[in-house]
Scaffold this active site. Structure first.
Site, PDB file in Angstrom:
ATOM      1  N   ASP A 125       5.521  13.158 -26.747  1.00  0.00           N
ATOM      2  CA  ASP A 125       5.685  14.506 -26.220  1.00  0.00           C
ATOM      3  C   ASP A 125       5.390  14.477 -24.722  1.00  0.00           C
ATOM      4  O   ASP A 125       4.468  13.790 -24.285  1.00  0.00           O
ATOM      5  CB  ASP A 125       4.690  15.428 -26.935  1.00  0.00           C
ATOM      6  CG  ASP A 125       5.215  16.848 -27.015  1.00  0.00           C
ATOM      7  OD1 ASP A 125       6.427  16.996 -27.174  1.00  0.00           O
ATOM      8  OD2 ASP A 125       4.407  17.771 -26.911  1.00  0.00           O
TER       9      ASP A 125
ATOM     10  N   HIS B  94       7.168  12.107 -19.785  1.00  0.00           N
ATOM     11  CA  HIS B  94       7.163  11.885 -18.330  1.00  0.00           C
ATOM     12  C   HIS B  94       5.760  11.923 -17.736  1.00  0.00           C
ATOM     13  O   HIS B  94       5.559  11.484 -16.623  1.00  0.00           O
ATOM     14  CB  HIS B  94       8.038  12.942 -17.649  1.00  0.00           C
ATOM     15  CG  HIS B  94       7.750  14.320 -18.142  1.00  0.00           C
ATOM     16  ND1 HIS B  94       8.319  14.798 -19.308  1.00  0.00           N
ATOM     17  CD2 HIS B  94       6.936  15.288 -17.672  1.00  0.00           C
ATOM     18  CE1 HIS B  94       7.860  16.025 -19.519  1.00  0.00           C
ATOM     19  NE2 HIS B  94       7.029  16.343 -18.548  1.00  0.00           N
TER      20      HIS B  94
ATOM     21  N   ASP C 100       7.870  23.875 -28.271  1.00  0.00           N
ATOM     22  CA  ASP C 100       7.406  24.634 -27.114  1.00  0.00           C
ATOM     23  C   ASP C 100       8.525  25.451 -26.468  1.00  0.00           C
ATOM     24  O   ASP C 100       8.402  25.903 -25.345  1.00  0.00           O
ATOM     25  CB  ASP C 100       6.709  23.730 -26.086  1.00  0.00           C
ATOM     26  CG  ASP C 100       7.406  22.402 -25.921  1.00  0.00           C
ATOM     27  OD1 ASP C 100       8.573  22.290 -26.337  1.00  0.00           O
ATOM     28  OD2 ASP C 100       6.784  21.472 -25.372  1.00  0.00           O
TER      29      ASP C 100
END
Length: 1464
Positions: A458, A461, A559
């Site tokens: 999740d 990055h 999300d």
């Protein structure tokens, strides 16, 4: 014939860094690394960390790969090194050139997933995932410990309290102290707002409008920032610094270290970040501020200047912090707006301690104390270590940058979108930097990999790349086929690829919620997977192309904003259907199907998911079943998604029917069944927005077998939604009405379905809808019309002879055309190379002679060839890109014209060619019965099968050099098929009837037997037909490469003898004109002819027999009329002797029919032809300044520029290549005469009425003794052999001619001397030859050809434009044809000369030369592959620029490159 192993080729090119390029492969594939053009011939080593079979992967352990050279020859253009991919993950490769790293990248190998009791393979496109929040799954002892996420760590985790060094805290990251102070002040401010303390100042606990927002801004600027004085952390204590400076100034015997004068006084940051803790470099201060004497006044003045500078520096810091504070306020207010005011935000309501004004950036695990005392904690290590930075992400930031490291102001500027429940872990660069953290996370990762087949990264990055690599390596060690799903927000595909390639991510999460309308949603389906419907079949061996990451396409992620808020509850079903129809992995999040009307917060949600109960009532908020939300439809759609992935429905078509209706087709290219899902989206709420009752009619090609599913979103009568306290409940009053696997006439959504015909064999179902309301979907299963299905099956059955790919879906029948029972390969094996010329090639003008022409594609252009190569060249461009919209494909879909053209053109001919035409016609009979959208793909499959078989047939009839040669050699050798053919009218004079093995045919008009010898076209398209097809010079420059090296000995013999029959005046004609219209205006063709006879004798088994072959003389005397064949035969050796004799005697005549009727540009004197042999030197000479008797034969044509009738390059006197060729001929005849194979030892000439004999031995010696003396331009300026020292402008070269009427022409640097080097190397001294070749390389060598003139020459011009007519004498009407443009054929002689003399220079020089030769040839290979003509051009403009006036494929260009490869 075709192999089924999937092989991908990765071409390596110099300095090519491909770290941001994604190359995806599957296990079982073979990856071949091959050298691209820039690396051909160079010493390259490829290294990879892909392990040996059975070895464990170690990212740091690289091994070199061994090169395999299939031909085992010096021409290693096909060499490769390979990996057999049997392991999933990310693997790196790089390559060295010598010891220098020259490029590299990564490959990602997909995992093989296995599921179920039978452990069957689950293709990645079948994956269907649902996201759950573990904490909402209820009390299940082991859920939480197993599903915790590795990257983030809960701030209250026990281990992080025991090991605070694992987080960024104020001890290991003191640069965060000012940000912490600000964070605490904002927390206190938030608490005060919550308690109503700021109500008077315009900030109530419930923030509702812009006025409240402006008040927040005002309070922060006017109350909070001034009290915090954050700038003090970055400033110097001025008084303290001045005192220190004063002390140093007044110190006795102080020593000042000399500092860099470019260094200015700047503030040095206090590493502990204490208020006023910063310093300056006193050394720089003392050299900047120097008192003019030692008196107290001077010192005081100096200190004042220093004090002023310190204040300035502090002010700069104050301004900088102010700038950061501005950004901090903007970010803070942006956050407040989103959380409390924005329509799409969570609307958190009043400010409380649970929902503060802003999320806290740091942990504070202590009791609240007075703010003034709090700050002292940051300098107490035992307390400060527990003040840890929270994690989060930064909008628009470089994801490869760590925002918590020193140098980043993200925490101070409040730019972090913060996760208040997790701390940012501080891994450092390697395990030694934080041993506990790396070990703890590795152990956690290994536990996860032990129990789960996949992991989700999740917010991937925000994980440091090197950490993720380390952890995934540990996971794959335990779970080799680990499925790695990642969520990335880098904002750039290039950056995404860095993560995907380095980590070996299997699928990237893509969100349908990012689509702003149904059109965009459809575009995403097309983007994330599959190929177009009707795509071409790609070969198993093909280049490795950059890919986009495999997608896990989700209707919603955990999300995302809630779609019900964002769109409408009615859109859940159609959007999820559209997403599930994508040819990739598919996913959703728990709560979507139940229609939960809000986002389920990862942080704050504390309720549990609902339970399953088949009997549950809609009013029961804690339970769900098939009647809840869209659960029933989801179940059916997921099942379908899996089926489509497993059964190879890999083709996708997205049709935007209208603004709300999207139809997605998934098609199987083997069984040609389709599934079509029609979804009517509801981005706008149907209750409040207008949706038209009129739904457009839809046309579905084929026969609808069933309705797989029809589902409508409907309302039901039940209580409205109320948020339950214990369960995450959905909207109860909306459900779906679904029906599965029904017939079309049972559908409630389809009003009626009619059948229409689109073409003779294409049926379409016209669907009229009546209940396709917003929120509805209907999915059809469609087959081809039964008749078409049979035709496809039969086609696939016949195509299996070319590739096993077509086995699935094939159908064997007995009643097919008898010709299809013959394997195509056995049909092709009966074809001659001359017949293959007709089937594969023939340009427009060749075809026109037969009354035809090349196929012209409307709205595009005509094909280059009438034969199959014309089509294949276009298909080779279209196929890899699946460019089904190309005019070529449109033409195939629109009608049968091209299909009929291909077969009819061949059927109209005779013999085996007609048989091939009939075979194609029989295949096309079935092709025409399938739907038009499939025709391009099957037309291509038929042609590619036939074409590759025909190429194999051609190569089997050629020499072992070709058969065992590289791909480059094989493709070049096809130039022999391309350029050698027999037209309707024979181009060669008739050979002696006494000659054996001459091909004959029946003339269609006279019905009489006639010779049909192959002739060699000089070049296409300009020199391909009629009298302009055959040229003596071109033919014999090309003959060795095109016919002898390829093993076409009989054809070579026939051409040599046919031209021998036309010998006249001791010359071979330039323009052949069937012998009757021949022009004897060139001095060199006879010498090239003699060279070819010599080559024939040496290369062909029993080649010397040709010397006795009968030559039917057309002109027994110079003035006789043309005689019919067989009237006077002579053995070839007599004709050779005549040519030698005539030259020694001297040749002088005027061309027949001299005048504009044979040459409209020539001046009268130009028609006078002379040639002879110099008695002193033995050099052949000839020509005058008004004609051009060598290959550089451009005649001026412009009246405007006054160059008409003036040759640009007369090259009269003794041209260097003619001297070389004559030396070669004389030496060879001398050798043969010594062995009594050639019956003449001398030539006899009349001089002053007397017969004089000149022996071949004497002639040979004369040339040998004089050549270097008179042709070499000495390095010594005082060399007495130099007649015109004033004309020398380059030394160490060989002259282009000797004795020219314009002496300066002798001294021009041109590439012609290299020809003499190849045919008569004995004339050259090795060192001098090498020096001249080096100069030629530096000055004349271009990318593809040789400059025809030294660029330093005043008349050099590298751009040839034959259409230009201006006042420029040197350019008008292409006058510079041979004055600079880069011709290809001389490069072959240059490279061959280099190879020959390099071997005499020694092994080191040879090795370097071989690298050069391979490197140069690689450019020809690239050109050959890319050219639609599949040839090499006559010439290019300078630096290989395209020249529109050049032939696109030229015999001598191909020939000399083949000869170079032969020499190599």
């Amino acid at each position: 014939m075709g192999h089924s192993k999937q092989i991908r080729i990765l071409l390596l090119n110099e300095m090519e860094k491909l770290e941001k390029t994604l190359f995806r492969l599957e296990q079982g594939y073979e990856l071949q690394f091959r050298l691209g053009p820039t690396l051909q011939g160079k010493a390259v080593t490829v290294y990879t960390n892909y392990p040996f079979p059975g070895e464990t992967f170690n990212r740091e352990k690289f091994r070199s790969l061994d090169w395999e050279n299939p031909t085992e020859r010096e021409d290693d253009s096909d060499k490769y090194c390979k990996l057999n991919l049997q392991q999933s993950g990310s693997f790196q490769y790089y390559f060295l050139q010598g010891n220098e790293k020259s490029g590299g990248g990564y490959i990602v190998v997909d995992p093989i997933l296995r599921v179920g009791a039978d452990n069957h393979v689950l293709p990645l496109d079948c994956v269907t995932l649902q996201t759950f929040l573990a904490k909402c799954l209820g009390p299940f002892d082991e859920w939480e410990s197993r599903l915790r996420v590795a990257k983030e760590s809960a701030a209250n985790s026990k281990w992080i309290q025991e090991h605070p060094e694992c987080a960024y805290n104020l001890v290991n990251s003191p640069h965060l102290k000012p940000a912490w102070v600000l964070d605490r002040a904002l927390w206190r401010f938030s608490c005060d707002v919550a308690e109503g303390k700021y109500k008077e100042k315009g900030i109530p606990a419930l923030i509702e409008n812009d006025h409240h927002m402006n008040s927040i801004r005002k309070i922060i600027w006017e109350d909070i920032f001034p009290k915090l004085k954050l700038w003090e952390f970055f400033q110097v204590d001025v008084n303290k610094a001045v005192e220190q400076f004063r002390r140093l100034l007044t110190q006795e015997n102080r020593r000042v270290t000399k500092s860099d004068p470019n260094q200015h006084l700047t503030i040095i940051q206090d590493p502990e970040y204490r208020r006023f803790g910063c310093t300056v470099d006193m050394n720089i201060a003392l050299t900047t501020f120097i008192p003019h004497d030692k008196g107290p006044a001077a010192i005081e003045e100096c200190c004042n200047w220093f004090h002023k500078r310190m204040e300035e520096l502090n002010s700069e810091k104050h301004r900088l912090i102010n700038y950061h504070q501005e950004q901090a306020v903007n970010c803070l207010l942006g956050n407040v707006f989103y959380e409390r005011l924005a329509g799409h935000g969570p609307k958190l309501g009043p400010v409380t301690r649970k929902h503060p004004l802003v999320t806290r950036y740091f942990t504070f695990p202590f009791e609240e104390i007075d703010f003034s005392m709090e700050e002292s904690m940051i300098h107490l290590p035992n307390k400060a270590c527990f003040l840890m930075a929270h994690n989060g992400w930064v909008m628009g930031d470089d994801p490869l940058r760590n925002f918590a490291e020193p140098g980043s102001e993200v925490y101070l500027r409040r730019e972090l979108i913060c996760w208040g429940d997790s701390v940012k872990l501080r891994y450092g660069n390697k395990p030694e930097d934080c041993p506990y953290l790396w070990a703890h996370m590795k152990k956690y990762t290994e536990i996860t990999a032990t129990y789960f087949q996949g992991v989700r990264l999740d917010n991937c990055h925000s994980t440091p790349l090197h950490v993720a690599e380390y952890m995934l390596d540990a996971a794959r060690n335990l779970q080799p086929n680990l499925y790695v799903v990642a969520e990335l927000f880098t904002g750039s595909e290039d950056l995404d690829n860095v993560f995907v390639t380095r980590l070996g991510i299997s699928s990237l999460i893509r969100e349908a919620m990012s689509a702003y309308n149904s059109h965009e949603e459809g575009r995403l389906v097309y983007r994330y997977g599959g190929e177009p419907v009707g795509s071409f079949v790609q070969p198993c061996l093909r280049p490795l192309m950059p890919a986009i990451a495999h997608a896990l396409f989700m209707d919603i992620t955990h999300d995302n904003e809630c779609p019900i808020v964002h769109r409408s509850a009615y859109d859940a079903l159609p959007s999820t259907t559209i997403v599930s129809m994508a040819c990739c992995a598919s996913g959703s999040t728990r709560g979507y199907d139940e229609l939960v009307p809000h986002q389920i917060s990862v942080v704050s949600e504390e309720r549990f998911y609902t339970k399953w109960n088949p009997e549950a009532l809609p009013s029961n908020t804690g339970e769900v079943n098939f009647q809840s939300g869209i659960i029933a439809a989801r179940c059916a759609i997921s099942k379908l998604h899996q089926e489509l992935g497993a059964k190879g429905f890999i083709q996708v078509y997205v049709d935007q029917v209208d603004e709300d209706i999207v139809a997605v087709t998934r098609h199987s290219p083997s069984i040609h069944q389709s599934v079509v899902a029609v979804s009517r989206t509801a981005f706008r709420n149907p209750k409040t927005s207008f949706y038209s009752k009129e739904v457009p009619q839809m046309c579905i090609p084929g026969k609808i077998e069933e309705v797989v599913l029809e589902a409508r979103t409907i309302e039901r009568n039940t209580k409205p939604y109320r948020k339950d306290e214990n369960s995450i409940n959905g909207t109860p009053d909306i459900t779906v009405e679904i029906r599965e696997h029904i017939q079309l006439n049972e559908s409630k959504i389809v009003k009626q379905a009619g059948v229409a015909t689109k073409g003779p064999n294409e049926y379409i179902q016209e669907i009229e809808f009546e209940n396709l309301s917003p929120g509805s979907v209907i999915i059809f299963r469609v087959s081809l019309d039964p008749h078409a299905q049979v035709a496809v099956g039969i086609l696939r059955n016949h195509l299996t002879q070319f590739s096993p790919h077509f086995k699935s879906g094939s159908l064997a029948v007995d009643n097919a055309d008898p010709i299809l029972k013959i394997p195509f390969a056995s049909l092709a094996s009966r074809l001659t190379l001359a017949e293959l010329n007709q089937i594969l090639y023939r340009c427009e003008s060749e075809e026109k002679e037969d009354g035809g022409g090349c196929y012209d594609i409307p709205n595009w252009s005509a094909l280059k060839y009438a034969g199959l190569q014309g089509l294949m060249s276009v298909l080779a461009e279209i196929r890899p890109k699946n460019d089904l919209g190309h005019p070529f494909c449109n033409n195939l879909r629109s009608g049968d014209w091209m299909i009929d053209y291909v077969s009819n053109r061949l059927i109209s001919r005779s013999g085996t060619i007609a048989e091939v035409g009939k075979w194609l016609q029989a295949m096309f009979f079935y092709l025409k019965q399938i739907p038009r959208y499939l025709i391009p793909c099957y037309f291509d499959a038929i042609l590619i099968g036939a074409y590759t078989t025909l190429l194999d047939t051609a190569w089997k009839q050629m020499s072992s050099f070709v058969q065992n040669g590289s791909t480059f050699v094989k493709h070049l050798s096809l130039g022999s098929v391309q350029l050698c053919g027999v037209g309707k009218f024979p181009s060669l004079p008739i050979l002696s009837p006494a000659l054996m093995d001459v091909p004959y045919r029946l003339n269609e008009i006279t019905k009489e037997k006639e010779q049909c010898c192959v002739s060699l076209a000089a070049g296409l398209p300009h020199f391909s037909s009629g009298i302009f097809r055959c040229w003596g010079r071109d033919t014999f420059i090309a003959l060795r490469g095109i016919l002898l090296i390829t093993g076409r000995y009989v054809e070579a013999r026939n051409i040599i003898l046919a031209f021998a029959g036309t010998l006249r005046h001791g010359l071979i004609p330039n323009l052949l004109g069937e012998g009757i219209y021949a022009r004897y205006n060139c001095r060199d063709a006879v010498w090239w002819w003699l060279q070819c006879i010599q080559d024939y004798c040496k290369m062909v088994p029993n080649g010397l027999d040709i010397l006795k072959c009968p030559v039917s003389r057309m002109y027994p005397t110079d003035d006789s009329a043309p005689l019919p064949a067989g009237t006077l035969d002579q053995p070839l050796f007599e004709v050779i002797q005549e040519a030698m004799q005539k030259h020694m005697q001297g040749i002088q005549f005027r061309e027949r029919n001299a005048g504009p009727q044979i040459d409209r540009n020539m001046k009268d004197e130009g028609f006078n032809i002379t040639a002879g042999v110099d008695e002193e030197t033995g050099f052949v000479y000839g020509g005058n300044r008004f004609n051009c008797g060598t290959w550089m034969d451009k005649m001026g044509e412009s009246d405007r520029a006054r160059n008409r009738g003036i040759p640009a390059t007369p090259r009269d006197g003794s041209a260097v290549e003619i001297v070389g060729l004559s030396k070669s001929a004389v030496r060879w005849l001398l050798e043969l005469s010594k062995k009594n194979i050639f019956p003449y030892h001398e030539v006899t000439v009349k001089r002053h009425g007397k017969a004089i004999k000149v022996s071949y031995d004497e002639w040979n010696r004369k040339i040998q003794d004089n050549f270097e003396k008179l042709f070499h331009v000495s390095e010594d300026p005082s060399d007495l052999n130099e007649k015109h020292p004033n004309l020398v402008h380059k030394r160490g070269i060989y002259k282009d001619s000797y004795g020219a009427s314009s002496p300066w022409c002798d001294y021009q640097l041109r590439p012609n001397f290299t020809i003499a080097m190849v045919v008569a190397p004995e004339l050259f001294t090795t060192e001098k030859a090498w020096k001249a070749l080096e100069i030629a390389e530096k000055k004349l060598l271009g990318p593809l050809g040789m400059k025809t003139l030294d660029p330093d020459d005043m008349v050099y011009c590298g751009i040839y434009d034959n259409a230009l007519d201006n006042d420029n004498y040197n350019l008008a009407k292409g006058f510079n044809y041979h004055q600079g443009p880069e011709w290809l054929w001389p490069i072959g002689y240059f490279l061959r000369a280099k190879l020959y003399f390099s071997r005499l220079m020694g092994p080191e020089t040879t090795a370097k030369t071989i690298v050069l030769v391979k490197n140069v040839l690689s450019r020809h290979y690239v050109h050959l592959e890319r050219s639609p003509w599949k040839g090499l051009p006559e010439l290019t403009n300078e630096n290989a620029q395209y020249c529109p006036f050049s032939c696109e494929t030229q015999a001598w260009s191909i020939a000399t490159i083949l000869e170079t490869l032969y020499d190599l």
